[in-house]
Design an enzyme around this catalytic site. Structure first.
Site, short mmCIF file in Angstrom:
data_model
loop_
_atom_site.label_atom_id
_atom_site.label_comp_id
_atom_site.label_asym_id
_atom_site.label_seq_id
_atom_site.Cartn_x
_atom_site.Cartn_y
_atom_site.Cartn_z
N ALA A 123 -4.34 7.40 -4.42
CA ALA A 123 -2.96 6.91 -4.61
C ALA A 123 -3.06 5.31 -4.88
CB ALA A 123 -1.99 7.11 -3.37
N SER B 173 0.77 -1.04 0.10
CA SER B 173 0.00 0.01 -0.06
C SER B 173 0.66 1.39 0.02
CB SER B 173 -0.94 0.15 1.36
OG SER B 173 -1.89 1.09 1.01
N ASN B 174 0.39 2.30 0.37
CA ASN B 174 1.13 3.77 0.44
C ASN B 174 0.71 4.62 1.52
OD1 ASN B 174 -1.06 5.55 -0.77
ND2 ASN B 174 -0.60 4.00 -2.41
N TYR B 175 1.19 5.60 1.72
CA TYR B 175 0.89 6.50 2.79
C TYR B 175 -0.52 7.51 2.55
CZ TYR B 175 5.64 5.55 4.17
OH TYR B 175 6.69 4.66 4.53
N SER B 176 -1.24 7.25 1.65
CA SER B 176 -2.26 7.97 1.55
C SER B 176 -3.12 8.17 2.53
CB SER B 176 -3.17 7.84 0.12
OG SER B 176 -4.14 8.57 0.16
#
Ligand code: PMT
Length: 403
Positions: free
Chosen positions: A276, A208-211
């Site tokens: 994102a 995943s990512n930091y959004s």
């Protein structure tokens, strides 16, 4: 803009209460009808007689009039008003609003109000800065409350800093804007993607990512605040939309996000792709937890669908699509390429090189680049304000597409 509007003004205990008296005069001069709620503490700062005389209406303090038992119905007050403005709003009242506490008429009216709500905080700089106050304000913003940021300057304590309630003229200006913007997108359908996607590796792990979803949710609130019907396709975040015009569809993976967007795109006038989205996903998802071994491990990744690009292929004439570009280098060039490749009408560039911009912050700094050659550079602002600027720009694109 205020002619015939019904403004319910609530006043809390603050030295800035004297400015509310001036505010009433300005509202009345503009043709608005004003009713006033005061807390017990507010009466120590300004008299109900002053406020009743200026507003030409009796002041409401208690749930009922102890003299004759007359009931002050918070429900009908909330239904009567076109706008509920709490000015000055003390730290105590803001925290109670955020916590859903209902121990006075101001608060019960807030909980039952159907109209837009705005607050103009007023307090000492340290109280304003305190994480508890900031958390209350964030929560209220997420729930669609319009916050009229306090100004900086000399405070009642003698200290200098942010916390002074905005001047009545500025509050009037922002209230005017709220009414003006209210219905400019009524009847429009908007799809927004927000937050990250999660691409599972096994039952306990994912890519995943930091959004955080803050930018996308601010956009959803801003569109809904102007009367649009919003479909918010959201990856996993800890936010909740506040406006009933927002219908949220929760998804996890890029494929689910694409399916939700495509199956809701019919009759959409606008799509803003703020999510994102993970560009790659594991080729296979293990059905049980992958065990640790001593040897290296290789994860085979396959490309995810590009939702923006797919939308670019199928979008109907007149539909506006806006993407985001999150860049770390060669920003303008990369954003322009994405704008073209995904057949977008505009792209909102944010760079991780800018402090306070991009993932998770409450602020962002963006440059809007359009397919017709516009480059609109912004400054670092709260995400709600950035969202409002983007919606302004989309309204401009809608006008152009009509001509
Ligand atoms: O959520 P916050 O913490 O508030 O952070 C906001 C944000 C940084 C996530 C937001 O402002 C932002 O930049 N969103 C886009 C992030 C991104 O994935 O950018 P990109 O340059 O990789 O993608 C370009 C565009 O294509 C984006 O509109 C993206 O939504 C879209 N895309 C990308 C990949 C993919 N598979 N499908 C897509 O639709």
């Amino acid at each position: 803009m205020l002619k015939g509007k019904r403004i319910l003004l609530a006043v809390t205990g603050s030295i800035a209460a004297y400015k509310s008296a001036m505010l009433i005069r300005l509202f009345i001069k503009e043709g608005a009808e004003v009713r006033v709620i005061m807390t017990e503490m507010a009466k120590n700062f300004i008299t109900p007689l002053t406020m009743a005389t200026l507003s030409k209406n009796p002041i409401l303090v208690d749930f009922y009039n102890p003299e004759n038992g007359d009931w002050n119905s918070h429900v009908s007050l909330g239904l009567w008003a076109d706008l509920y403005l709490i000015a000055p709003a003390s730290a105590n009242t803001l925290s109670k609003m955020a916590g859903g506490i209902a121990d006075n008429l101001l608060l019960t009216t807030y909980l039952s109000a159907k109209c837009p709500v705005a607050v103009a905080p007023a307090m000492d700089l340290d109280m304003y800065r305190h994480p508890a106050t900031q958390a209350s304000l964030s929560l209220l913003r997420e729930r669609g409350v319009h916050v009229i940021e306090p100004a900086s300057g000399e405070l009642a304590s003698g200290l200098d800093g942010k916390g002074r309630m905005e001047e009545p003229e500025e509050i009037l200006h922002q209230v005017d804007e709220l009414f003006e913007r209210k219905a400019t997108l009524a009847g429009r359908k908007v799809i927004i993607t927000a937050g990250p996607t999660r691409e599972p590796i096994d039952p306990v792990r994912f890519i995943s990512n930091y959004s955080s979803g803050k930018m996308g949710y601010s956009l959803a609130e801003s569109f809904a605040g102007r009367g649009a019907d919003v479909v918010l396709v959201s990856g996993p975040v800890s936010l909740n939309p506040g406006n009933p015009r927002i219908r949220r569809i929760n998804v996890e993976t890029a494929v689910q996000m694409k399916d939700a967007v495509i199956s809701n795109v019919d009759n959409a006038d606008i799509a803003v792709l703020c999510a994102a989205v993970a560009d790659y996903a594991p080729e296979t998802v293990a059905s049980s937890k992958i065990k640790r071994k001593q040897s290296d491990m290789t994860l085979n990744l396959v490309p995810n669908p590009d939702i923006a690009a797919e939308l670019g292929k199928i979008k109907k004439k007149g539909m506006i699509t806006v993407g985001f570009a999150l860049e770390t280098d060669n920003e303008l060039e990369n954003a322009r390429q994405k704008l073209k490749r995904k057949n977008l009408d505009a792209i909102v560039l944010n760079s991780l090189k800018d402090e306070g911009a991009g993932f998770a912050h409450d602020t962002n700094r963006v440059t809007i680049i359009s397919s017709c050659g516009d480059v609109v550079e912004g400054v670092l602002k709260r995400k709600e304000e950035v969202a409002s600027d983007i919606v302004d720009y989309v309204e401009k694109l809608l006008l152009c597409s009509r001509d």
